[in-house]
Design an enzyme around this catalytic site. Sequence first.
Site, PDB file in Angstrom:
ATOM      1  N   ASP A 121      37.081  26.258   7.176  1.00 53.51           N
ATOM      2  CA  ASP A 121      36.953  25.021   6.398  1.00 53.51           C
ATOM      3  C   ASP A 121      38.325  24.355   6.216  1.00 53.51           C
ATOM      4  O   ASP A 121      39.353  25.041   6.240  1.00 53.51           O
ATOM      5  CB  ASP A 121      36.354  25.383   5.029  1.00 53.51           C
ATOM      6  N   ASN A 157      26.154  19.925   9.766  1.00 55.46           N
ATOM      7  CA  ASN A 157      27.241  19.077  10.256  1.00 55.46           C
ATOM      8  C   ASN A 157      26.769  17.839  11.013  1.00 55.46           C
ATOM      9  O   ASN A 157      27.543  16.902  11.225  1.00 55.46           O
ATOM     10  CB  ASN A 157      28.218  19.877  11.147  1.00 55.46           C
TER      11      ASN A 157
END
Length: 258
Positions: free
Chosen positions: A33, A81
């Site tokens: 991340d 995503n």
Amino acid sequence: MFAKFKKNQGDDSAKQPIIDRNKIPAHIAIIMDGNGRWANQRHLPRVAGHKEGMQTVKKIAIAASQLGVKVLSLYAFSTENWKRPADEVNYLMQLPVRFFQTFVPDLIKHNVRVSVMGDITKLPVATQKAVNDAIKDTSECNGMVLNFALNYGGRAEIVEAIQQLAQLVKDEQLKISQIDESTVAEHLMTNQLGEFEDPELIIRTSGEQRISNFMLWQLAYSEFVFVSEHWPDFNQQSLENAIIEYQGRHRRFGGLQN
Ligand code: V07
């Protein structure tokens, strides 16, 4: 239990634990991340963060394999995503292609085998080809497995396993009473990792302390290490520090301390 310490150079009072090479977690999983935040802080477009993050993938994969890690799972693209801006998704879909073009020879040199979990049939054809080529070209490597989670979701993985088991019951190839933890595990995407299917250590970068639908079944007994660095800043020392943290915790599996 006494941990081993090394002296900091020039400072005898500050002692740092050192890594125990005999207790390296066999399977490490990382939620990579912070690429976008890394880029924002530098006034760069988000995709510049993903590009840098790909370099980090290569460095960490080689560092992990040299430490003796058996499986390194990396959460590269989640089913969530797709909600990102189209330009960013398009860029992300090119990364396996670039990765294949630039890193696969190096992975082969380090005896690293690429594997993928997730529904890659929904990815652009060129991306699918790059992924399949990476798998094929490294198939003879028998060192560390670099396992990319691509278009992966933990709940979807469990749903799929349930569907497969229900079909087997319907076809009278399996009795309901035969369904147990190992039959479920056999129908998860991590079954291909054999004895290393469950990660001992899960790392998430960039300060968020969530699991975000990653390896929900497999994490039952994992240790979690959350680090504040954004993924492009994560390096070999960060990996070693996370392993040291893991080694310093007493793993009890919910049983009695021994
Ligand atoms: C992606 C780079 C790493 C940071 C996190 C997101 C962006 C490597 C791959 C990859 C995947 C499969 C494969 C070869 C390489 C990748 C995506 C994003 C979608 F066979 N990095 N990386 N795939 N990022």
